[in-house]
Design a protein around this motif. Sequence first.
Motif, PDB file in Angstrom:
ATOM      1  N   UNK A 170      -7.108   0.377  -7.013  1.00  0.00           N
ATOM      2  CA  UNK A 170      -8.164  -0.360  -7.828  1.00  0.00           C
ATOM      3  C   UNK A 170      -8.482  -1.755  -7.253  1.00  0.00           C
ATOM      4  N   UNK A 171      -7.478  -2.043  -6.848  1.00  0.00           N
ATOM      5  CA  UNK A 171      -7.752  -3.469  -5.932  1.00  0.00           C
ATOM      6  C   UNK A 171      -8.533  -3.453  -4.654  1.00  0.00           C
ATOM      7  N   UNK A 172      -7.903  -2.474  -3.907  1.00  0.00           N
ATOM      8  CA  UNK A 172      -9.028  -2.159  -2.674  1.00  0.00           C
ATOM      9  C   UNK A 172     -10.268  -1.769  -3.110  1.00  0.00           C
ATOM     10  N   UNK A 173     -10.399  -1.048  -4.266  1.00  0.00           N
ATOM     11  CA  UNK A 173     -11.800  -0.401  -4.530  1.00  0.00           C
ATOM     12  C   UNK A 173     -12.831  -1.809  -5.157  1.00  0.00           C
ATOM     13  N   UNK A 174     -11.883  -2.522  -5.787  1.00  0.00           N
ATOM     14  CA  UNK A 174     -12.792  -3.905  -6.247  1.00  0.00           C
ATOM     15  C   UNK A 174     -13.129  -4.656  -5.085  1.00  0.00           C
ATOM     16  N   UNK A 175     -12.278  -4.698  -4.044  1.00  0.00           N
ATOM     17  CA  UNK A 175     -12.894  -5.635  -2.797  1.00  0.00           C
ATOM     18  C   UNK A 175     -13.856  -4.676  -2.163  1.00  0.00           C
ATOM     19  N   UNK A 176     -13.925  -3.648  -1.901  1.00  0.00           N
ATOM     20  CA  UNK A 176     -14.940  -2.635  -1.538  1.00  0.00           C
ATOM     21  C   UNK A 176     -16.281  -2.929  -2.281  1.00  0.00           C
ATOM     22  N   UNK A 177     -16.147  -2.802  -3.721  1.00  0.00           N
ATOM     23  CA  UNK A 177     -17.506  -2.992  -4.388  1.00  0.00           C
ATOM     24  C   UNK A 177     -18.018  -4.566  -4.316  1.00  0.00           C
TER      25      UNK A 177
END
Length: 404
Positions: free
Chosen positions: A65-72
């Motif tokens: 979820x953290x990696x995804x938030x950075x990608x978003x």
Amino acid sequence: MSDTRFSKPLIYMLIGSALILALSLGVRHAFGLYLVPMSHEFGWGHNVFSLAIAMQNLVWGAVQPITGAFADKYGSKIVVAVGGALYSLGLLLMAFSSTGLLLNLSVGLILGLALSATSFPVLLSAVGRAAHPDKRSLAMGIASAAGSFGQFIMLPSTLLLLQNIGWSAALVVSSILIALIIPLAWMLKAPMYVAPHTSAHSNKASLSFKQILVIVKNHQPFWFLALGFFVCGFQVVFIGIHLPGYLIDHGFNATTGTIFLALVGLFNIVGTYSAGWLGGKYSKPHLLMWLYGLRGITIITFLLLPLSVWTVYAFGVIMGLLWLSTVPLTNGIVANMFGVKYLSMLSGLIFFTHQIGSFFGGWLGGVNHDMTGNYNAVWMFSIALSLLGVLVHFFVNEEAVIHD
């Protein structure tokens, strides 16, 4: 009628995503081939390697979820490039891991972090954002299917490397191949699809991460979907990591297990593409019910039939069709529920439950084998989980909570 054809930037992104997934998942799909040679060389029980793989899946899921938030927030390109560099580093360290501690550092921590940036949640979310809503499920299915080809190619390639240069040198070669992800990341630059009538100042755009998480927290269908993904993670990691060892226990050589995993990768291409195509025409929750039910029936049939190379290969073909077909359907449901603006983060959140299942599938397989000399208990649990996977999707729908 709106134009739903794939744009040139989206096609370019699909090619890049497919190549990255082929490398990332192809190398990971072959990890099960290292269990026996590394365990034999260092005198480990199956539990040592299994625990490292289990930790990898747990780390991968926890940070997703953290990696995804950075990608978003910052875009997929930089996240995937950093992930590729970590992946290459982790494989190099794995090549020199002679203790359980080093194995957990390389395979568990570093590769877990790397996979969170180079696998489905980030890449399919990037594709999903760029695709027209009517073609989103199909686009995700294409990226997943093409990426699955890497699983088919990497398995026999890895076996040849293991047989000719040994497991440590094979990991060095894999590290060099994975480094190609870094330049490929710059192909991920298609813009987010915006409907012609959509205002740039919509209410959805003003929602914060915290507000999105509050909405998700209170949305029960999302958590039933997540529970289904737990089932998926448990089953694919248990089978992917432990079936080669299971076959060796029953007198088969390493080639049989490799061909099994290669067949899974090959027919996964058909399964994921078909799931993406069907998901654009039929209810995705209903399709997921069928998938989990068929997995359970397939496992039961495999265990009841006399074990031979032909039943093993048939099991590989059928499991391949069902292997990652859940991914475009599950991600497509999340996109339909909450839109695509925060899709990487939300796909990462639901993927965490997948990886909790993966942790237990990988670890308990090793524990069961070391305690009893077989995998019987975990096979039975996998069958029971298929029933759970069918039941929970009765409570999942695709109703939009936040509209694109």
